[in-house]
Design a protein around this motif. Structure first.
Motif, PDB file in Angstrom:
ATOM      1  N   SER A  21     -14.000  11.540  19.587  1.00  0.00           N
ATOM      2  CA  SER A  21     -13.159  12.180  18.640  1.00  0.00           C
ATOM      3  C   SER A  21     -11.984  11.364  18.466  1.00  0.00           C
ATOM      4  O   SER A  21     -11.284  11.631  19.796  1.00  0.00           O
ATOM      5  CB  SER A  21     -13.813  13.679  18.246  1.00  0.00           C
ATOM      6  OG  SER A  21     -13.177  13.511  17.097  1.00  0.00           O
ATOM      7  N   ARG A  22     -11.295  10.538  17.769  1.00  0.00           N
ATOM      8  CA  ARG A  22     -10.143   9.802  17.747  1.00  0.00           C
ATOM      9  C   ARG A  22      -9.221  10.871  17.630  1.00  0.00           C
ATOM     10  O   ARG A  22      -7.632  11.152  17.884  1.00  0.00           O
ATOM     11  CB  ARG A  22     -10.163   8.859  17.306  1.00  0.00           C
ATOM     12  CG  ARG A  22      -8.828   8.155  17.450  1.00  0.00           C
ATOM     13  CD  ARG A  22      -8.004   7.120  18.444  1.00  0.00           C
ATOM     14  NE  ARG A  22      -6.734   6.817  19.352  1.00  0.00           N
ATOM     15  CZ  ARG A  22      -6.664   5.775  18.668  1.00  0.00           C
ATOM     16  NH1 ARG A  22      -7.421   4.586  17.649  1.00  0.00           N
ATOM     17  NH2 ARG A  22      -5.386   5.539  18.774  1.00  0.00           N
ATOM     18  N   TYR A  23      -9.295  11.300  16.340  1.00  0.00           N
ATOM     19  CA  TYR A  23      -8.408  12.320  15.707  1.00  0.00           C
ATOM     20  C   TYR A  23      -8.862  13.913  15.655  1.00  0.00           C
ATOM     21  O   TYR A  23      -8.202  15.158  14.918  1.00  0.00           O
ATOM     22  CB  TYR A  23      -8.067  11.757  13.797  1.00  0.00           C
ATOM     23  CG  TYR A  23      -7.726  10.345  14.285  1.00  0.00           C
ATOM     24  CD1 TYR A  23      -6.553  10.463  14.673  1.00  0.00           C
ATOM     25  CD2 TYR A  23      -8.600   9.247  13.244  1.00  0.00           C
ATOM     26  CE1 TYR A  23      -5.952   7.995  14.566  1.00  0.00           C
ATOM     27  CE2 TYR A  23      -8.174   7.776  13.709  1.00  0.00           C
ATOM     28  CZ  TYR A  23      -6.981   7.834  14.008  1.00  0.00           C
ATOM     29  OH  TYR A  23      -6.212   6.251  14.196  1.00  0.00           O
TER      30      TYR A  23
ATOM     31  N   THR B  67     -17.534   7.120  12.141  1.00  0.00           N
ATOM     32  CA  THR B  67     -17.912   5.833  11.472  1.00  0.00           C
ATOM     33  C   THR B  67     -16.567   4.632  11.596  1.00  0.00           C
ATOM     34  O   THR B  67     -15.022   4.803  11.200  1.00  0.00           O
ATOM     35  CB  THR B  67     -17.933   6.325   9.906  1.00  0.00           C
ATOM     36  OG1 THR B  67     -19.026   6.813   9.907  1.00  0.00           O
ATOM     37  CG2 THR B  67     -18.665   5.165   9.621  1.00  0.00           C
TER      38      THR B  67
ATOM     39  N   PHE C 290     -16.338   1.113   9.843  1.00  0.00           N
ATOM     40  CA  PHE C 290     -17.017   0.418   9.598  1.00  0.00           C
ATOM     41  C   PHE C 290     -18.349   0.214   9.299  1.00  0.00           C
ATOM     42  O   PHE C 290     -19.544  -0.835   9.675  1.00  0.00           O
ATOM     43  CB  PHE C 290     -15.824  -1.446  10.262  1.00  0.00           C
ATOM     44  CG  PHE C 290     -15.068  -2.125  10.826  1.00  0.00           C
ATOM     45  CD1 PHE C 290     -14.338  -1.601   9.498  1.00  0.00           C
ATOM     46  CD2 PHE C 290     -14.720  -1.932  11.727  1.00  0.00           C
ATOM     47  CE1 PHE C 290     -12.466  -1.759   9.839  1.00  0.00           C
ATOM     48  CE2 PHE C 290     -13.063  -2.133  11.567  1.00  0.00           C
ATOM     49  CZ  PHE C 290     -11.914  -1.814  10.182  1.00  0.00           C
TER      50      PHE C 290
ATOM     51  N   SER D  78     -18.758  11.896  10.881  1.00  0.00           N
ATOM     52  CA  SER D  78     -17.537  11.640   9.587  1.00  0.00           C
ATOM     53  C   SER D  78     -17.077  10.383   9.059  1.00  0.00           C
ATOM     54  O   SER D  78     -17.533   9.535  10.188  1.00  0.00           O
ATOM     55  CB  SER D  78     -16.106  12.658  10.215  1.00  0.00           C
ATOM     56  OG  SER D  78     -15.719  12.428  10.682  1.00  0.00           O
TER      57      SER D  78
HETATM   58  C1  FMN Z   1     -11.311   0.705  12.769  1.00  0.00           C
HETATM   59  C2  FMN Z   1     -11.522   1.891  12.013  1.00  0.00           C
HETATM   60  C3  FMN Z   1     -12.979   1.814  11.364  1.00  0.00           C
HETATM   61  C4  FMN Z   1     -13.048   3.390   9.936  1.00  0.00           C
HETATM   62  N1  FMN Z   1     -14.295   1.929   9.346  1.00  0.00           N
HETATM   63  C5  FMN Z   1     -14.574   3.690   8.311  1.00  0.00           C
HETATM   64  C6  FMN Z   1     -15.775   3.183   7.547  1.00  0.00           C
HETATM   65  O1  FMN Z   1     -16.061   2.603   7.644  1.00  0.00           O
HETATM   66  N2  FMN Z   1     -15.352   3.950   6.477  1.00  0.00           N
HETATM   67  C7  FMN Z   1     -14.883   5.141   6.748  1.00  0.00           C
HETATM   68  O2  FMN Z   1     -14.853   5.697   5.588  1.00  0.00           O
HETATM   69  N3  FMN Z   1     -13.552   5.537   7.426  1.00  0.00           N
HETATM   70  C8  FMN Z   1     -13.548   4.575   8.012  1.00  0.00           C
HETATM   71  N4  FMN Z   1     -12.543   5.029   9.281  1.00  0.00           N
HETATM   72  C9  FMN Z   1     -12.382   6.412   9.508  1.00  0.00           C
HETATM   73  C10 FMN Z   1     -12.580   6.874  10.457  1.00  0.00           C
HETATM   74  O3  FMN Z   1     -14.179   7.063  10.225  1.00  0.00           O
HETATM   75  C11 FMN Z   1     -12.222   8.288   9.823  1.00  0.00           C
HETATM   76  O4  FMN Z   1     -11.197   8.871  10.242  1.00  0.00           O
HETATM   77  C12 FMN Z   1     -12.705   9.493  10.923  1.00  0.00           C
HETATM   78  O5  FMN Z   1     -13.977   9.866  10.859  1.00  0.00           O
HETATM   79  C13 FMN Z   1     -12.013  10.760  11.162  1.00  0.00           C
HETATM   80  O6  FMN Z   1     -13.103  10.944  12.431  1.00  0.00           O
HETATM   81  P1  FMN Z   1     -11.991  11.173  14.303  1.00  0.00           P
HETATM   82  O7  FMN Z   1     -11.512  12.583  13.557  1.00  0.00           O
HETATM   83  O8  FMN Z   1     -13.197  12.810  14.769  1.00  0.00           O
HETATM   84  O9  FMN Z   1     -11.816  10.867  14.877  1.00  0.00           O
HETATM   85  C14 FMN Z   1     -12.528   4.361   9.971  1.00  0.00           C
HETATM   86  C15 FMN Z   1     -11.511   4.368  11.321  1.00  0.00           C
HETATM   87  C16 FMN Z   1     -11.227   3.136  11.950  1.00  0.00           C
HETATM   88  C17 FMN Z   1      -9.906   3.743  13.381  1.00  0.00           C
END
Ligand code: FMN
Length: 206
Positions: free
Chosen positions: A10-12, A78, A80, A113
Motif C-alpha cells: 500500500s503506497r497511500y 491497481t 495500470f 483498490s
Molecule cells: C503507476 C500507477 C498506476 C495506476 N493505475 C491505475 C489504474 O489502472 N486504475 C485506477 O483506477 N487507478 C490506478 N492507479 C491509482 C491507484 O490504484 C490508487 O492510488 C491505489 O489504489 C491506492 O492504493 P494505496 O492507497 O493502498 O496505495 C494507479 C496509480 C499509480 C501510481
C-alpha cells in the motif's frame, strides 16, 4: 491457532485499511489469527535499500511467513489494471516454495483498490490469482449471498474485496466495502479452519 497471512502493498494507505478490515473478519473466527505483513517498494535503479524494519506499520513479509501460514489474503493497489510491482517481485522470490509444494492446498483470497470505478479492479484481482494458482493455493471469492455485493455503488466484487479511492485517493472505505472486506476475511478464516479439521481427521491428508 491457525494463522492467516494478510500480505499487502500500500503506497497511500487504502489497501492497508482494507487489510485491517479483512484481519478483523479473520479474527472473528474462533481459532484463527491474522498476521499482517507488507513488502518494501522496488526501485528501478536498485540503489535504494529499504530498512530491514519499516518505520511504521506492518513488518516486511518473509518466505517463512508464507510457508507457515495456513491461509493467505493478498492485497495490492491497481497499477495500470495489474498488481503492483513490489508485491509481484516478492511473489517471484517464492520459487523454493513452488518447488517444495509447501503452499499447495492452502486457501487464498485477493483484494485491491483503484482510483476510478472502472479502473481495473477485476483485472487486478485476476492477475493476482495467477501466481497463486501456480503456487498451489485454492482461490476463493465472495458469494452473492453477501447482500452488499448487490447494493454497493463503489467497490466490492465476487472475485475479491475492492475499494474505490477517488482520483485524490481520499474517499473513505464505504460501509459496503468494509462489510465485504470483513466477510471475505471471515469466510477465509472459516474455510481455513474447515480444511485443517479435515486434514487432521483424514489419513491421506489433503
Ligand atoms: C503507476 C500507477 C498506476 C495506476 N493505475 C491505475 C489504474 O489502472 N486504475 C485506477 O483506477 N487507478 C490506478 N492507479 C491509482 C491507484 O490504484 C490508487 O492510488 C491505489 O489504489 C491506492 O492504493 P494505496 O492507497 O493502498 O496505495 C494507479 C496509480 C499509480 C501510481
Amino acid at each position: 491457532m491457525l494463522t492467516i497471512l494478510v500480505l499487502f502493498y500500500s503506497r497511500y494507505g487504502s489497501v492497508k485499511q482494507m487489510a485491517q478490515h479483512i484481519a478483523r473478519g479473520i479474527e472473528s473466527v474462533k481459532g484463527c489469527k491474522a498476521r499482517l505483513r507488507t513488502v518494501p517498494p522496488v526501485s528501478a535503479t536498485t540503489v535504494d535499500i529499504a530498512p530491514a524494519i519499516p518505520e511504521e506499520g506492518a513488518l516486511y513479509a518473509t518466505l517463512e511467513d508464507l510457508r507457515t501460514a495456513n491461509g493467505l489474503a493478498l492485497g495490492s493497489p491497481t497499477r495500470f489494471g495489474n498488481m503492483a510491482a513490489p508485491l509481484k517481485y516478492f511473489l517471484e522470490t517464492a520459487t523454493p516454495l513452488w518447488l517444495s509444494g509447501e503452499l499447495v492446498n492452502k486457501p487464498a483470497a485477493v483484494f485491491s483498490s483503484t482510483a476510478s470505478l472502472h479502473g481495473g479492479q477485476e483485472t487486478t484481482l485476476l492477475s493476482m490469482m495467477l501466481p497463486l494458482f501456480h503456487l498451489g493455493f485454492m482461490l476463493m471469492g465472495i458469494p452473492y449471498t453477501e447482500p452488499d455485493l448487490n447494493q454497493t455503488t463503489t467497490g466490492g466484487t465476487p472475485y475479491g474485496a475492492t475499494h474505490v479511492t477517488g482520483s485524490d485517493g481520499k474517499k473513505p472505505i464505504s460501509v459496503e466495502e468494509q462489510r465485504l472486506c470483513f466477510a471475505m476475511g471471515k469466510r477465509l478464516g472459516e474455510i481455513t479452519l474447515k480444511l485443517n479439521q479435515l486434514k487432521n481427521t483424514s489419513h491421506e491428508g489433503i
